[in-house]
Design an enzyme around this catalytic site. Sequence first.
Site, PDB file in Angstrom:
ATOM      1  N   PHE A 230       0.806  -1.231   0.000  1.00 26.39           N
ATOM      2  CA  PHE A 230       0.000   0.000   0.000  1.00 26.39           C
ATOM      3  C   PHE A 230       0.832   1.271   0.000  1.00 26.39           C
ATOM      4  CE2 PHE A 230      -2.035  -3.331   2.701  1.00 26.39           C
ATOM      5  CZ  PHE A 230      -2.878  -3.830   1.724  1.00 26.39           C
TER       6      PHE A 230
ATOM      7  N   ARG B 163       1.769  15.689  -5.427  1.00 27.72           N
ATOM      8  CA  ARG B 163       0.486  15.090  -5.805  1.00 27.72           C
ATOM      9  C   ARG B 163      -0.661  15.731  -5.011  1.00 27.72           C
ATOM     10  NH1 ARG B 163      -1.744  10.755  -8.747  1.00 27.72           N
ATOM     11  NH2 ARG B 163       0.278  10.214  -9.597  1.00 27.72           N
TER      12      ARG B 163
ATOM     13  N   GLU C 142      -5.377   3.115  -6.741  1.00 21.19           N
ATOM     14  CA  GLU C 142      -5.514   4.164  -5.732  1.00 21.19           C
ATOM     15  C   GLU C 142      -6.868   4.869  -5.703  1.00 21.19           C
ATOM     16  OE1 GLU C 142      -1.318   6.208  -5.156  1.00 21.19           O
ATOM     17  OE2 GLU C 142      -1.641   5.629  -7.238  1.00 21.19           O
TER      18      GLU C 142
END
Lengths: 774, 155
Positions: free
Chosen positions: A222, A304, A712
């Site tokens: 993850f 991001r 995601e």
Amino acid sequence: MRQIDAALHVRGESQYVDDVPPPEGLLQAAVFGSPLAHGRINSLDLTAARQVEGVLAVLTAADIPGENQIGPIIADEAMLADGEVHYIGQPVAIVVASSRRIARQGVAAITLDCSPLPVIVDPKEAFGRNEIIGVPRTIARGDVDAAWADCDLVLEGSCDLGGQEHVYLETQRSRAIPLEGGRLRIHASTQSPYAGQRMIARILGVPFNRIEIDVQRLGGAFGGKEDQATQWACVAALSAWHTGRPVEIVLSRAEDMRMTGKRHPYRSDFKIGLSAEGRILAYQVAHYQNAGAGADLSPAVLERTLLHSTGSYAIPNVRLFGVSCRTNLPPNTAFRGFGGPQGMFVMECAIARAAEAMGKPVAEIQRLNLLGAGDHFPYGQPTGSDYARTTWDQAARSYDLPAIESRIAEHNATHFETKRGVAVMPVCFGISFTTTYMNQASALLHVYSDGSVGLSTGGVEMGQGLHTNLAGIAASALGIAATRIRVESTNTTRIANMSPSAASSTTLLNGNAVLLAANQILDRLKSLAAAELDLPGPADVSIADEQVLVGGEPAGLSWTELVGRAFKARTGLSAHGFYATPEIHYDKATEQGSPFAYHVYGAAIIEVTLDCLRGTYTIDSVKITHDLGRSLNERVDLGQIEGGLAQGLGWVSLEDLQYGPDGRLLSPALATYKVPDAHFMPDDIQTNFIPIADDTNAASNPGPYGSKAVGEPPLMYGIGLFFALRRAMRAFRPDLDLPFVSPLTPERVLMALYPEGHVAFPPIASAVEAAHER
Amino acid sequence: MAQQNITIKVNGTDQAAEIEQRLLLVHFIRENLALTGTHIGCDTTHCGACTLILDGKAVKSCTVFAVQADGKEVLTIEGMTTNGELHPLQEGFMEEHGLQCGFCTPGMIMSSYALLQENKNPTEAEIRWGISGNLCRCTGYVNIVKAVQYAAQKA
Ligand code: FES
Ligand code: FES
């Protein structure tokens, strides 16, 4: 097609790093971590540790033959602390022993004398003291300062978003095996084999080609094993280097939670301006990212965040500011969503605040401002797609949002102790590594002379179904059964310079590399088949269902026969495919560009019932409309959606990372850090997809066979739970100005509902009466 | 450290060993017997990855001493197949895609096995309660519930 490893998993036969039978003489390593969050090392006493029977070596920074540095973006992270310590659990020394228990006894015998230095755990405090990492970033579009004057309503607010522990069920681990000539092979649980190879070479001062990293599979990652796996691969490697014997390290859950970085907590301030009808005319946000003590991937995560700070909305005037703040927590790192969730969460907070102030439904403002096909993101990339609206509208229609709304209104009007809430959470997520050069991948495909196939890529299987996807892609391309294809471990001697398996891009990048490799083989085989069948050329030849076809008709030549003949005819049956995503670019100087190959869109409707006397709640349903493209494997993709959703729901509700002022994690075990279990998750999870025929987003999608990234984006659907809960809370206490603090644990909900304490007070009494009168 | 002789019947075979009294059952299974299908996810009874069946009951073997299993019967994931045939639960997890990384899978199957022993026809809510001591970080549980339902229907 079934998950490719399913048969091994259900028999308990799949091997994770430490399930492989131990090599002769395998030693175990354990790490002594700093007991202080910030301090100057005066002395480190290793004498007692060295005397523990069974301890073979105790290693410190002084034993690193190369450079004591493993920072992936900025060189600010020592592998073993030297001079100062910067967070609790920071690796200081390694004990190598004949068993794990003895290694831990050795660790317990180490004493560190340290002079404490001031500890910072809050990012705004760090910013105030100029403790920042890299450079602050600002993306701007339009003229936000001028725009406020045109707004009918301008509001400000702040958010406090918690971090998140990955809780990959398999903790960090690595096993290093010395080979001849000073080489090392490391079996690591890492998303980033190449990063491991690079950093081990760096700490040992050897060329990359002396270090081989091999990854079979991960028990979950993850993002937590993107760069944070490197430390443990280095520990195993350094230990094997010094002892000349194989060495393994397996972190306990407590060590893992204490020593490794997590999703970044953020503190953010927003300002939003709207027209009277609810159009967002201006938005400004400042994100203070809690980076922890080292850069790790924080600058990329921050980038991001900024690229996702306007969520699914079109806003003409924006200023998006972000800064990575250095604190005394473990270096925070990648976690599914990679900063995107925080950016989108804050945007939703601003909209919620605006809607509440205007007395309008939140969903009305959200819908009014959704991105359209002609809009641009603040960084200049055109959307090129109407999918924000398409997915929203399909969700609202197919799940009958108006009916949900009226059921909830009805419930809230007739119930006092329980209140229900609903929220719609739109998701728009950019696909690609924002660091453009990382968007490359290789595949190595061998066809053996018996017709079986060995496939290697730079992608790591961590449960996301990559190997299943890759086998499916190779099988479709070659026209053979997927059972013929063995997807090999990910190994740096077969694939060089691989990007990490991350950014939802692993199938896109590696799948395209597989296609390029398969097509080379296919071309060679078709030419050979044409020659064998006396055809003028290969144009009419194809392979399907393991048969050679000419003009679509079986030509009486099977895959295995063809391959056998190709081998005898000295045809190359191996190929290397290399793929780089075309047409993406980003200019950090202007903060403009087209960093993403495309965006994935979707919308989720989340309903919750809140027990207003206890603060506990039940998620009633989650209903999703998602943009999946042409799925390679719908079961795999649905699994990603449901799993991502669970993590998103957990992030904003149960998963509470509490730190003391001394930088100590107060929830360092699964006893105190709760993650969603089967009971917490709603029974009713529904997902539908946008019909492929309507795909306005398809032209720009470079995914293999029209597939889209799914790793995601679904996590961010979970954010809707926060706002559904907020709505239920406001139904109970419309008089309160609720803060934007996440996660909304039942405890935090209860405290927020009763800021006056638990005595009875007029609002409740009158509400009880009102409810009884009905 | 004090040693003790124990005999545990594991997957139908008696396993005798002289072990340290503090040895945990999960370490005995994984290290002494090399049955590595039983995983360790938390060490503290919270994740269920180490679940196995001890005298018919599901236990988390990370918090059971091997000596406590002396003279008892243990069933691990490796013992779930009979003559190579998958147990309906194993089939269910495969068919319903009740797994991703696979790390939780053996423990999930063993907990579900104990649940189905007690309750042949569990409702969805009973299944969710029955496996709520087992964490899966990958799947969101939807398909795990379906896998158990698949097995219940089949049995
Ligand atoms: S390892 Fe036993 S419950 Fe987690
Ligand atoms: S499949 Fe990965 S933890 Fe369940």
